[in-house]
Write a protein that holds these residues in place. Structure first.
Motif, PDB file in Angstrom:
ATOM      1  N   GLY A 293       0.938  -1.147  -0.094  1.00 38.32           N
ATOM      2  CA  GLY A 293       0.029  -0.011  -0.015  1.00 38.32           C
ATOM      3  C   GLY A 293       0.838   1.235   0.053  1.00 38.32           C
ATOM      4  N   TYR A 294       0.119   2.356  -0.092  1.00 41.29           N
ATOM      5  CA  TYR A 294       1.029   3.728  -0.064  1.00 41.29           C
ATOM      6  C   TYR A 294       1.193   4.003   1.168  1.00 41.29           C
ATOM      7  CZ  TYR A 294       1.695   8.636  -0.139  1.00 41.29           C
ATOM      8  OH  TYR A 294       2.606   9.770  -0.070  1.00 41.29           O
ATOM      9  N   THR A 295       2.401   4.619   1.395  1.00 36.85           N
ATOM     10  CA  THR A 295       2.668   5.066   2.606  1.00 36.85           C
ATOM     11  C   THR A 295       3.471   6.517   2.476  1.00 36.85           C
ATOM     12  OG1 THR A 295       5.048   4.186   2.579  1.00 36.85           O
ATOM     13  CG2 THR A 295       3.616   2.895   3.594  1.00 36.85           C
ATOM     14  N   ASN A 296       3.299   7.293   3.303  1.00 39.35           N
ATOM     15  CA  ASN A 296       4.198   8.669   3.201  1.00 39.35           C
ATOM     16  C   ASN A 296       5.597   8.067   3.764  1.00 39.35           C
ATOM     17  OD1 ASN A 296       4.666   8.639   6.122  1.00 39.35           O
ATOM     18  ND2 ASN A 296       3.003   9.884   6.632  1.00 39.35           N
ATOM     19  N   GLY A 297       6.407   9.184   3.614  1.00 41.52           N
ATOM     20  CA  GLY A 297       7.851   8.876   3.891  1.00 41.52           C
ATOM     21  C   GLY A 297       8.353   8.413   5.320  1.00 41.52           C
ATOM     22  N   LYS A 298       7.530   8.811   6.327  1.00 36.67           N
ATOM     23  CA  LYS A 298       7.670   8.385   7.789  1.00 36.67           C
ATOM     24  C   LYS A 298       7.324   7.032   7.832  1.00 36.67           C
ATOM     25  CE  LYS A 298       7.431  12.688  10.501  1.00 36.67           C
ATOM     26  NZ  LYS A 298       6.741  13.139  11.539  1.00 36.67           N
ATOM     27  N   GLN A 299       6.146   6.591   7.190  1.00 41.49           N
ATOM     28  CA  GLN A 299       5.522   5.316   7.462  1.00 41.49           C
ATOM     29  C   GLN A 299       6.194   4.241   6.555  1.00 41.49           C
ATOM     30  OE1 GLN A 299       1.755   6.069   5.714  1.00 41.49           O
ATOM     31  NE2 GLN A 299       0.841   6.293   7.711  1.00 41.49           N
ATOM     32  N   LEU A 300       7.079   4.572   5.391  1.00 42.10           N
ATOM     33  CA  LEU A 300       7.638   3.543   4.624  1.00 42.10           C
ATOM     34  C   LEU A 300       8.578   2.840   5.203  1.00 42.10           C
ATOM     35  CD1 LEU A 300       8.009   2.414   1.968  1.00 42.10           C
ATOM     36  CD2 LEU A 300       9.388   4.439   1.193  1.00 42.10           C
ATOM     37  N   HIS A 301       9.351   3.303   6.084  1.00 41.23           N
ATOM     38  CA  HIS A 301      10.416   2.504   6.627  1.00 41.23           C
ATOM     39  C   HIS A 301       9.877   1.584   7.620  1.00 41.23           C
ATOM     40  CE1 HIS A 301      14.218   2.315   9.526  1.00 41.23           C
ATOM     41  NE2 HIS A 301      14.928   1.890   8.192  1.00 41.23           N
TER      42      HIS A 301
END
Length: 186
Positions: free
Chosen positions: A152-160
Motif C-alpha cells: 500500500g501507499y505510505t508517506n515517507g515516515k511510514q515507509l521505513h
C-alpha cells in the motif's frame, strides 16, 4: 476461496464486495472515527480467528489502518492499489468498486506483521538513495513501490516502518527499486 480471519472494512458496501468475492466475515468500522466498541470487537476477533485489515487506499482508510495497528499490532493487512478501487464513473474510491478478482488477489497477498525483533535491513539512507524520501519524485515512487511490494501507499515516515513490519527483505526492496528505475528509463 474461504477466509478464516475476520476482515475489517470501512462500511456496508465493502462487506457486500468482500462477500461477493470470497467467503468471509467482516467487521465494519463505519468511518475513520472508530468507536471503542468496534476496537473491542476487532481485538476479540483477533484473539479468536485473526483479523485482516482491508481498508480503502485513501486518507481515511490509512487512518483506520493506523488506529487498528496501534491497538491490534498483530493484525494482518491486505492492500489494493488506488487504480483498482476507482468507481466505473470515476466518482468514488473504495474496496466496493474493486473487481472480485482484484479482491481475491489482495487477500491472497496478505501481509502478517513480524512479531520477533530482527535487525533492520533497509536503512533510511537506502530510502534516500532510492529517491523514496527527500526527492521531488518521492511520492510517485513510493506509490509505485507500495504497489510492487503489495504494502500500500505510505508517506515517507511510514515507509521505513512498513518495510520492516511486513518483513520486506533487502533483496526484495532492491529488486522493486530496480524495477522502478528501469520504468523511469523507458
Amino acid at each position: 476461496m474461504k477466509i478464516q480471519e475476520v476482515i475489517v472494512v470501512e462500511g456496508k458496501d465493502d462487506t457486500v464486495a468482500i462477500k461477493r468475492a470470497v467467503g468471509a466475515d467482516t467487521i465494519e468500522t463505519n468511518g475513520s472515527a472508530i468507536s471503542n466498541e468496534t476496537l473491542r470487537r476487532i481485538m476479540h476477533a483477533q484473539e479468536k480467528r485473526g483479523v485482516i485489515v482491508f481498508t480503502d487506499p485513501d486518507y481515511p482508510g490509512r487512518r483506520i489502518r493506523a488506529i487498528i495497528e496501534e491497538h491490534v499490532p498483530h493484525a494482518k493487512h491486505a492492500f489494493l492499489a488506488k487504480e483498482k478501487t476507482i468507481a466505473k464513473n470515476g466518482k468514488g474510491l473504495g474496496i466496493e468498486h474493486a473487481s472480485d478478482e482484484d479482491i481475491r488477489q489482495a487477500l491472497e497477498a496478505v501481509y502478517t506483521p513480524l512479531t520477533a525483533e530482527r535487525p533492520v535491513e533497509i536503512t533510511l539512507e537506502d530510502l534516500i538513495d532510492a529517491r523514496l524520501i527527500a526527492h521531488p519524485s518521492a511520492k510517485a515512487r513510493r506509490t509505485e513501490l507500495g504497489e510492487a511490494l503489495n504494502i500500500g501507499y505510505t508517506n515517507g515516515k511510514q515507509l521505513h516502518k512498513r518495510l520492516h513490519v511486513f518483513g520486506i527483505t533487502k533483496q526484495q526492496f532492491i529488486d522493486a527499486v530496480q524495477a522502478l528505475t528501469q520504468e523511469d528509463r523507458t
